[in-house]
Design an enzyme around this catalytic site. Structure first.
Site, PDB file in Angstrom:
ATOM      1  N   ASP A 141       1.055  -1.451  -0.244  1.00 43.38           N
ATOM      2  CA  ASP A 141      -0.015  -0.450   0.183  1.00 43.38           C
ATOM      3  C   ASP A 141       0.834   1.721   0.014  1.00 43.38           C
ATOM      4  O   ASP A 141       0.261   2.008   1.068  1.00 43.38           O
ATOM      5  CB  ASP A 141      -0.883   0.117   1.346  1.00 43.38           C
ATOM      6  CG  ASP A 141      -2.333   1.153   0.978  1.00 43.38           C
ATOM      7  OD1 ASP A 141      -2.220   1.071   0.122  1.00 43.38           O
ATOM      8  OD2 ASP A 141      -2.464   1.438   2.299  1.00 43.38           O
ATOM      9  N   HIS A 163       3.211   4.851   6.425  1.00 37.67           N
ATOM     10  CA  HIS A 163       2.813   5.334   5.163  1.00 37.67           C
ATOM     11  C   HIS A 163       1.235   5.825   5.167  1.00 37.67           C
ATOM     12  O   HIS A 163       1.121   6.763   3.941  1.00 37.67           O
ATOM     13  CB  HIS A 163       2.615   4.107   4.532  1.00 37.67           C
ATOM     14  CG  HIS A 163       1.529   3.415   4.086  1.00 37.67           C
ATOM     15  ND1 HIS A 163       1.533   2.092   4.339  1.00 37.67           N
ATOM     16  CD2 HIS A 163       0.354   2.444   3.739  1.00 37.67           C
ATOM     17  CE1 HIS A 163       0.516   0.938   4.587  1.00 37.67           C
ATOM     18  NE2 HIS A 163      -0.767   1.842   4.590  1.00 37.67           N
TER      19      HIS A 163
END
Length: 532
Positions: free
Chosen positions: A52, A251
């Site tokens: 991701d 992230h």
């Protein structure tokens, strides 16, 4: 894990963002991650597993290889808005020529439900049927936990031999990559350089406080490592500090895509780390006898102007070394001329003129004006109204729409005039926001720009626009452990899609023998197009 019912994958401390941390941070993600996997599970991960992430820098294959990993996995490029990435199984080649075997899941999600329709889609979508015979499906409830359900597992088992559905087998990720390398490795295609993600471009710039905190922590960690190593000692908390900083590089933290309290927490954590490392540095480097010493922790000689107790001082210090002040300054100093509301400052072969309305009318170096005759540099406010993912995205429509130049609320004023540095201050504003900018020219000919903003805009973003009278088809952009070249034109759909890019430290455009660079203390978002 010991019974083989769980397969640890990842190799990193967290599923880090890859655009914004510096190269050393990405190395430490692998170092600290692999140490943790060995400590917790007695294994070394043989791959980097990052489903991701929002872009893949050109230096990553080398880092993955050095960490003992053989493969790399993600699926995020399936979200590209403009171009379809041409491969699902391939070799990814980095800046130094290192290669890592890479796979993207053709099911185009990391939350598959194992529906027969998803298996059929994955088979149709797979780009590398000539040579490769298998692909991965990531299934379960991700992004918040929950994992797979019994229904998903039952569907996968039924699809082991089901008419009209690709054959599905349950297995380990590591085994998939080993088999794929053996089967397809010698013939797999090669992708060279960065893998730019055509979405989530706003993450290069949003939540600047979190990004500044990270950059300061990275700088301090570099300094404490360098000076303690030269002193022949190593603080016991270095690994702990690194782990705390690496955690904030997750992230959905450092990109600015979390909820408000996460960013408040991240900024507080960075401030605490800075205070702790600062105290350690003071104890390590405390001057003896009141001598002022310049410490240079970089790998290049430093020569320039510093502030010492509010006074500009010229200093020269060797790479990874130190020097006592004062250093010998250049003979010629800065000059400042004011005509009406316009102010021109000159030094070191460079001059710039700031107009009464706060725009930069010219920047001249070696007798050549960088800014085109019919243009000027200054602040632009652009719309920030993405169709989805407010914290993540900048849409092409907003990037291409003409921005509104912001003029000064009062004429610029000279706030510092010294042989080593002259500084002009100017205040800009809208109905809701105000920001003060200082433009300084040092005796070495470098222009420094600092900004202090009280920002209250909604669905708008502030951009510094600097047109250049330089004919260059490419911009050279800093990245981890090197640089990449980005097109300044729109020849192809791949060029068009790079309307906002991430760069570390600098972006430069040049002709043979002449060029200009913007330098920033950390990563930023840039629009390098000629017509931006």
């Amino acid at each position: 894990v010991a019974e083989g019912r769980w397969e640890p994958v990842g190799g990193m401390w967290v599923e880090t963002d890859l655009n914004l941390p510096d190269g050393e941070s990405l190395v430490r993600q692998m170092v600290q991650g692999q140490r943790a996997f060995r400590r917790w599970f007695g294994i070394t991960c043989d791959g980097a597993f990052l489903p991701d992430d929002f872009g893949y820098p050109a230096g990553l294959p080398q880092i993955v290889n050095h960490a003992g990993a053989r493969w790399f996995f993600t699926q995020k490029l399936s979200w590209n808005e403009t171009n379809r990435f041409p491969h699902h199984t391939f070799w990814w080649e980095g800046l130094d020529g290192s290669r890592v075997f890479t796979h993207f899941s053709p099911v185009d999600t990391y939350n598959a439900l194992n529906l027969p329709s998803q298996f059929r889609f994955a088979e149709r979508n797979f780009s590398d049927h000539v040579g490769a015979s298998t692909s991965l499906v990531l299934y379960g409830h991700g992004d918040g936990g929950g994992g797979p359900t019994q229904t998903m597992i039952d569907r996968a088992r039924l699809a082991a031999d089901l008419n009209g559905v690709p054959r599905v087998t349950m297995g380990k990720v590591a085994d998939f990559f080993i088999d794929s390398i053996d089967e397809y490795g010698p013939d797999a295609p090669v992708w060279v350089g960065e893998m730019y993600f055509e979405k989530h471009r706003g993450t290069y710039s949003t939540q600047i406080g979190t990004k500044q905190g990270n950059r300061r922590s990275e700088q301090l960690l570099h300094e404490i490592e360098a000076w303690s190593a030269l002193a022949g000692t190593r603080p016991t908390r270095i690994d702990q500090w690194w782990q705390r900083v690496l955690t904030q590089q997750f992230h959905d933290i450092i990109p600015g895509s979390s909820i408000a309290w996460v960013h408040r927490d991240a900024e507080a954590e960075h401030a605490a780390i800075a205070e702790e490392i600062g105290a350690e540095l003071h104890a390590l480097l405390a001057p003896d006898g009141g001598t002022v010493t310049v410490m240079n922790p970089s790998s290049a000689v430093f020569s320039g102007v510093l502030d010492v107790e509010g006074t500009p001082v010229f200093a020269v210090a060797p790479a990874f070394g130190h020097a006592a002040l004062p250093s010998t300054a250049p003979v010629d100093g800065t000059e400042c001329v004011q005509v009406g509301g316009d102010i021109t400052v000159s030094a070191g072969g460079t001059s710039f003129t700031i107009a009464a309305d706060g725009t930069i009318a010219s920047i001249v170096h070696a007798g050549r004006d960088i800014i085109p005759a019919d243009d000027f540099a200054g602040f632009v406010i652009r719309a920030d109204t993405p169709a989805e993912y407010d914290n993540w995205d900048i849409d092409m429509a907003d990037a291409n729409r003409t921005g509104d130049f912001v003029q000064a609320t009062a004429p610029p004023v000279v706030v510092e005039q010294h042989p080593l540095r002259t500084t002009i201050e100017c205040t800009y504003g809208t109905g809701s926001s105000e920001w003060t900018v200082r433009y300084s020219l040092t005796v070495s000919g470098r222009i420094d720009i600092s900004l202090d903003a009280d920002w209250h805009e909604s669905e708008k973003r502030l951009q510094w626009r600097m047109p250049t009278d330089i004919h260059s088809h490419e911009a050279v952009c800093g990245t981890q452990f090197g640089h990449v070249r980005r097109a300044r034109h729109g020849n192809t759909s791949w060029d068009v899609a790079r309307f906002e890019v991430c760069a570390h430290r600098y972006v430069a455009v040049a002709e043979p023998g002449f060029g200009v660079a913007l330098m920033a203390d950390g990563p930023r978002g840039y629009d390098v197009r000629n017509d931006a």
